[in-house]
Design a protein around this motif. Structure first.
Motif, PDB file in Angstrom:
ATOM      1  N   ARG A  21       0.833  -1.208   0.000  1.00 54.83           N
ATOM      2  CA  ARG A  21       0.000   0.000   0.000  1.00 54.83           C
ATOM      3  C   ARG A  21       0.865   1.255   0.000  1.00 54.83           C
ATOM      4  O   ARG A  21       0.596   2.215  -0.740  1.00 54.83           O
ATOM      5  CB  ARG A  21      -0.906  -0.023   1.238  1.00 54.83           C
ATOM      6  CG  ARG A  21      -1.728   1.236   1.481  1.00 54.83           C
ATOM      7  CD  ARG A  21      -2.521   1.070   2.768  1.00 54.83           C
ATOM      8  NE  ARG A  21      -3.327   2.248   3.088  1.00 54.83           N
ATOM      9  CZ  ARG A  21      -2.895   3.291   3.782  1.00 54.83           C
ATOM     10  NH1 ARG A  21      -1.643   3.294   4.245  1.00 54.83           N
ATOM     11  NH2 ARG A  21      -3.690   4.318   4.035  1.00 54.83           N
ATOM     12  N   ALA A  22       1.904   1.265   0.823  1.00 59.62           N
ATOM     13  CA  ALA A  22       2.765   2.440   0.918  1.00 59.62           C
ATOM     14  C   ALA A  22       3.524   2.681  -0.383  1.00 59.62           C
ATOM     15  O   ALA A  22       3.666   3.834  -0.818  1.00 59.62           O
ATOM     16  CB  ALA A  22       3.739   2.271   2.079  1.00 59.62           C
ATOM     17  N   VAL A  23       4.016   1.615  -0.992  1.00 61.81           N
ATOM     18  CA  VAL A  23       4.730   1.759  -2.263  1.00 61.81           C
ATOM     19  C   VAL A  23       3.818   2.381  -3.311  1.00 61.81           C
ATOM     20  O   VAL A  23       4.183   3.331  -4.015  1.00 61.81           O
ATOM     21  CB  VAL A  23       5.260   0.392  -2.755  1.00 61.81           C
ATOM     22  CG1 VAL A  23       5.765   0.496  -4.190  1.00 61.81           C
ATOM     23  CG2 VAL A  23       6.379  -0.110  -1.850  1.00 61.81           C
ATOM     24  N   VAL A  24       2.615   1.850  -3.436  1.00 63.00           N
ATOM     25  CA  VAL A  24       1.677   2.322  -4.458  1.00 63.00           C
ATOM     26  C   VAL A  24       1.305   3.784  -4.223  1.00 63.00           C
ATOM     27  O   VAL A  24       1.381   4.629  -5.129  1.00 63.00           O
ATOM     28  CB  VAL A  24       0.413   1.438  -4.491  1.00 63.00           C
ATOM     29  CG1 VAL A  24      -0.646   2.039  -5.411  1.00 63.00           C
ATOM     30  CG2 VAL A  24       0.768   0.021  -4.946  1.00 63.00           C
ATOM     31  N   ARG A  25       0.926   4.106  -3.016  1.00 63.81           N
ATOM     32  CA  ARG A  25       0.426   5.459  -2.764  1.00 63.81           C
ATOM     33  C   ARG A  25       1.546   6.502  -2.733  1.00 63.81           C
ATOM     34  O   ARG A  25       1.359   7.633  -3.189  1.00 63.81           O
ATOM     35  CB  ARG A  25      -0.389   5.479  -1.476  1.00 63.81           C
ATOM     36  CG  ARG A  25      -1.658   4.632  -1.613  1.00 63.81           C
ATOM     37  CD  ARG A  25      -2.672   4.881  -0.534  1.00 63.81           C
ATOM     38  NE  ARG A  25      -3.938   4.219  -0.863  1.00 63.81           N
ATOM     39  CZ  ARG A  25      -5.043   4.342  -0.162  1.00 63.81           C
ATOM     40  NH1 ARG A  25      -5.065   5.101   0.928  1.00 63.81           N
ATOM     41  NH2 ARG A  25      -6.153   3.714  -0.524  1.00 63.81           N
ATOM     42  N   LYS A  26       2.703   6.133  -2.222  1.00 65.43           N
ATOM     43  CA  LYS A  26       3.847   7.059  -2.241  1.00 65.43           C
ATOM     44  C   LYS A  26       4.269   7.333  -3.683  1.00 65.43           C
ATOM     45  O   LYS A  26       4.529   8.487  -4.050  1.00 65.43           O
ATOM     46  CB  LYS A  26       5.005   6.460  -1.450  1.00 65.43           C
ATOM     47  CG  LYS A  26       6.305   7.235  -1.544  1.00 65.43           C
ATOM     48  CD  LYS A  26       6.269   8.530  -0.785  1.00 65.43           C
ATOM     49  CE  LYS A  26       7.676   9.146  -0.725  1.00 65.43           C
ATOM     50  NZ  LYS A  26       7.692  10.440  -0.029  1.00 65.43           N
ATOM     51  N   ALA A  27       4.311   6.295  -4.498  1.00 64.22           N
ATOM     52  CA  ALA A  27       4.725   6.463  -5.889  1.00 64.22           C
ATOM     53  C   ALA A  27       3.739   7.333  -6.656  1.00 64.22           C
ATOM     54  O   ALA A  27       4.133   8.241  -7.403  1.00 64.22           O
ATOM     55  CB  ALA A  27       4.864   5.096  -6.556  1.00 64.22           C
ATOM     56  N   ILE A  28       2.451   7.072  -6.470  1.00 68.70           N
ATOM     57  CA  ILE A  28       1.438   7.877  -7.160  1.00 68.70           C
ATOM     58  C   ILE A  28       1.507   9.329  -6.693  1.00 68.70           C
ATOM     59  O   ILE A  28       1.377  10.265  -7.485  1.00 68.70           O
ATOM     60  CB  ILE A  28       0.035   7.281  -6.930  1.00 68.70           C
ATOM     61  CG1 ILE A  28      -0.077   5.933  -7.669  1.00 68.70           C
ATOM     62  CG2 ILE A  28      -1.049   8.240  -7.400  1.00 68.70           C
ATOM     63  CD1 ILE A  28      -1.375   5.192  -7.421  1.00 68.70           C
ATOM     64  N   HIS A  29       1.753   9.511  -5.401  1.00 69.68           N
ATOM     65  CA  HIS A  29       1.915  10.862  -4.859  1.00 69.68           C
ATOM     66  C   HIS A  29       3.071  11.586  -5.545  1.00 69.68           C
ATOM     67  O   HIS A  29       3.025  12.820  -5.742  1.00 69.68           O
ATOM     68  CB  HIS A  29       2.161  10.796  -3.351  1.00 69.68           C
ATOM     69  CG  HIS A  29       2.491  12.129  -2.732  1.00 69.68           C
ATOM     70  ND1 HIS A  29       1.542  13.084  -2.470  1.00 69.68           N
ATOM     71  CD2 HIS A  29       3.686  12.664  -2.332  1.00 69.68           C
ATOM     72  CE1 HIS A  29       2.115  14.148  -1.927  1.00 69.68           C
ATOM     73  NE2 HIS A  29       3.418  13.917  -1.834  1.00 69.68           N
ATOM     74  N   GLU A  30       4.101  10.842  -5.922  1.00 65.87           N
ATOM     75  CA  GLU A  30       5.280  11.422  -6.574  1.00 65.87           C
ATOM     76  C   GLU A  30       5.121  11.509  -8.092  1.00 65.87           C
ATOM     77  O   GLU A  30       6.071  11.851  -8.803  1.00 65.87           O
ATOM     78  CB  GLU A  30       6.532  10.591  -6.229  1.00 65.87           C
ATOM     79  CG  GLU A  30       6.875  10.539  -4.754  1.00 65.87           C
ATOM     80  CD  GLU A  30       7.336  11.882  -4.204  1.00 65.87           C
ATOM     81  OE1 GLU A  30       7.682  12.769  -5.018  1.00 65.87           O
ATOM     82  OE2 GLU A  30       7.361  12.045  -2.962  1.00 65.87           O
ATOM     83  N   GLY A  31       3.932  11.168  -8.598  1.00 68.26           N
ATOM     84  CA  GLY A  31       3.684  11.280 -10.027  1.00 68.26           C
ATOM     85  C   GLY A  31       4.120  10.092 -10.847  1.00 68.26           C
ATOM     86  O   GLY A  31       4.277  10.199 -12.076  1.00 68.26           O
ATOM     87  N   MET A  32       4.286   8.935 -10.205  1.00 67.62           N
ATOM     88  CA  MET A  32       4.735   7.727 -10.897  1.00 67.62           C
ATOM     89  C   MET A  32       3.579   6.763 -11.112  1.00 67.62           C
ATOM     90  O   MET A  32       2.550   6.839 -10.429  1.00 67.62           O
ATOM     91  CB  MET A  32       5.832   7.033 -10.068  1.00 67.62           C
ATOM     92  CG  MET A  32       7.003   7.932  -9.733  1.00 67.62           C
ATOM     93  SD  MET A  32       8.042   7.248  -8.418  1.00 67.62           S
ATOM     94  CE  MET A  32       8.879   5.953  -9.300  1.00 67.62           C
ATOM     95  N   GLU A  33       3.763   5.834 -12.032  1.00 63.91           N
ATOM     96  CA  GLU A  33       2.829   4.732 -12.219  1.00 63.91           C
ATOM     97  C   GLU A  33       3.387   3.506 -11.515  1.00 63.91           C
ATOM     98  O   GLU A  33       4.608   3.302 -11.479  1.00 63.91           O
ATOM     99  CB  GLU A  33       2.628   4.424 -13.709  1.00 63.91           C
ATOM    100  CG  GLU A  33       1.900   5.511 -14.473  1.00 63.91           C
ATOM    101  CD  GLU A  33       1.660   5.129 -15.924  1.00 63.91           C
ATOM    102  OE1 GLU A  33       2.132   4.041 -16.352  1.00 63.91           O
ATOM    103  OE2 GLU A  33       1.003   5.909 -16.636  1.00 63.91           O
ATOM    104  N   VAL A  34       2.499   2.693 -10.968  1.00 62.31           N
ATOM    105  CA  VAL A  34       2.921   1.506 -10.223  1.00 62.31           C
ATOM    106  C   VAL A  34       2.236   0.277 -10.791  1.00 62.31           C
ATOM    107  O   VAL A  34       1.025   0.291 -11.044  1.00 62.31           O
ATOM    108  CB  VAL A  34       2.573   1.625  -8.721  1.00 62.31           C
ATOM    109  CG1 VAL A  34       3.259   0.518  -7.941  1.00 62.31           C
ATOM    110  CG2 VAL A  34       2.974   2.984  -8.177  1.00 62.31           C
ATOM    111  N   TYR A  35       3.016  -0.783 -10.948  1.00 60.72           N
ATOM    112  CA  TYR A  35       2.490  -2.038 -11.458  1.00 60.72           C
ATOM    113  C   TYR A  35       2.709  -3.141 -10.421  1.00 60.72           C
ATOM    114  O   TYR A  35       3.822  -3.318  -9.913  1.00 60.72           O
ATOM    115  CB  TYR A  35       3.171  -2.419 -12.774  1.00 60.72           C
ATOM    116  CG  TYR A  35       2.716  -1.550 -13.927  1.00 60.72           C
ATOM    117  CD1 TYR A  35       1.771  -2.011 -14.844  1.00 60.72           C
ATOM    118  CD2 TYR A  35       3.205  -0.253 -14.073  1.00 60.72           C
ATOM    119  CE1 TYR A  35       1.336  -1.203 -15.889  1.00 60.72           C
ATOM    120  CE2 TYR A  35       2.781   0.566 -15.110  1.00 60.72           C
ATOM    121  CZ  TYR A  35       1.845   0.081 -16.011  1.00 60.72           C
ATOM    122  OH  TYR A  35       1.394   0.883 -17.042  1.00 60.72           O
TER     123      TYR A  35
END
Length: 319
Positions: A21-35
Motif C-alpha cells: 500500500r505504501a509503495v503504491v500510494r507514495k509512488a502515485i503521490h510522486e507522479g509515478m505509475e505503479v504495477y
C-alpha cells in the motif's frame, strides 16, 4: 523514473500489505505509475502484471498475507528465467522494482539490478533473520500469535501439572523462540544459536521437580529439532512425560500489529524514495528506530546473530 513495479516473494508475512500500500500510494503521490506483479518472480516470468491505482490498495493495511500473492520460483534462479522476467518488465515500461521478501527474494533483486533494473529490497519474513535490520515485517505479529498460544497452553499445563513443548517457526534463526519464550515466561528456550542446551534443560527440569514445580513450558525453535524429537529425548534421558504443540503456519497469518503496519508503511515509502534517487541493489531496514538502507550484497552472506544478552536473561529468569 516514471514506472515502477512491486512484488512479494517467499513466505508471506503480516506487514506485506501495508508495505505494498505504501509503495503504491507514495509512488502515485510522486507522479509515478505503479504495477503490481502477482505471484512473485513466477508472475514476473509469466507476465502476470497489472497497473495499480490508489483504490486497488484500499482496505488492505489491516489484512495479513499479501494481496499480490506469493510463489516459489526455481525457474527464476536460471538465466533463462530472469531474461523472461526482464522482457516482461520492458514490455510494461517498468524502470525499477520493489521486492518484499526474505534472503532468497533479495538474491533475485540483486540479479535484476545487475541486469540493469534497479531493485530495492524490503525485509518481509516472520523469522527476523535478515541481517542489517533490527526487525523484519511480520515478526512482531508472529510474536503476538505465539505468545497468545503460550498463555493458553500454560493454563492447561498448570491445570494438569504437565510439561508442554511448543515448537515455533524461524527456519535457522531463534528470534521467534527467544522473544516469545521470554515474554511467555518459558522455563526453557531451545534455539539454533545455542544447540548445546539439552542437558542444561534436563537439569533445570529436575531441579524444578525437586522444589515442587509441577509444570513447565519449553519453547523449541524449528531450527533445533521438531517438538516430538525433543519430547522423545526428554523421556529417554529423564523419564519426563510431555505434551507437544506445533504451532505451524498459524504464526504467519493474522491482522498485522500496529508495529508491523507502521514498519511496512515506512519501509514502502523509503523504497520509492530510493528508486527516485536512482539507486538499486539496496535493502531497507530499521536500526534504533531509524530507517536505514544498505547494499544488499553486504548482508546476504552475513550470519544471523541472536541477542545474547536477552538469551542470558531468559535463563536467569527461568530458575
Amino acid at each position: 523514473m516514471k514506472r515502477i513495479g512491486v512484488l512479494t516473494s517467499g513466505g508471506d508475512s503480516p506487514g506485506m500489505n501495508p508495505a505494498v500500500r505504501a509503495v503504491v500510494r507514495k509512488a502515485i503521490h510522486e507522479g509515478m505509475e505503479v504495477y503490481g506483479i502477482y505471484q512473485g518472480y513466477q508472475g514476473l516470468i509469466e507476465g502476470n502484471i497489472k497497473k495499480l491505482e490508489v483504490g486497488d490498495v484500499g482496505d488492505i493495511i489491516q489484512r495479513g498475507g499479501t494481496m499480490l500473492y506469493s510463489a516459489r520460483c526455481p525457474e527464476f534462479k536460471t538465466e533463462e528465467g530472469r531474461l523472461k522476467g526482464i522482457e516482461n518488465l520492458k514490455k510494461h515500461g517498468i524502470e525499477g522494482l520493489v521486492v518484499i521478501g526474505g534472503d532468497g527474494s533479495y538474491m533475485g533483486a540483486v540479479k535484476l539490478t545487475e541486469l540493469g533494473f534497479p531493485c530495492i529490497g524490503i525485509p518481509g519474513t516472520i523469522d527476523n533473520d535478515i541481517p542489517g535490520t533490527d526487525f523484519t515485517l511480520g515478526f512482531d505479529t508472529a510474536l503476538h500469535t505465539v505468545i497468545d498460544a503460550i498463555d493458553k497452553i500454560r493454563d492447561t499445563a498448570t491445570s494438569h501439572e504437565r510439561t508442554f513443548i511448543i515448537e515455533v517457526m524461524g527456519r535457522n534463526a531463534g528470534d521467534i523462540a527467544l522473544w516469545s519464550g521470554l515474554a511467555g515466561g518459558a522455563e526453557t528456550i531451545l534455539i539454533p544459536e545455542a544447540k548445546d542446551e539439552f542437558q542444561e534443560m534436563v537439569d533445570r527440569l529436575r531441579k524444578g521437580q525437586e522444589r515442587g514445580k509441577k509444570h513447565s513450558i519449553i519453547v523449541v525453535a524449528e531450527g533445533v529439532a521438531n517438538g516430538n524429537e525433543v519430547a522423545k529425548q526428554l523421556h529417554e534421558a529423564a523419564g519426563i512425560e510431555t505434551r507437544v504443540t506445533v504451532l505451524g503456519h498459524i504464526q504467519r497469518g493474522g491482522s498485522p500489529t500496529a508495529q508491523d503496519r507502521v514498519l511496512g508503511s515506512r519501509f514502502g515509502g523509503r523504497a520509492v524514495e530510493l528508486l527516485l534517487e536512482g539507486k538499486g541493489g539496496r535493502a531497507i531496514g530499521i536500526r534504533k528506530n531509524e530507517i536505514v538502507d544498505y547494499d544488499i550484497m553486504e548482508i546476504l552472506g552475513e550470519p544471523h546473530h541472536i541477542n545474547a544478552d536477552m538469551y542470558r536473561l531468559s535463563k536467569e529468569l527461568s530458575i
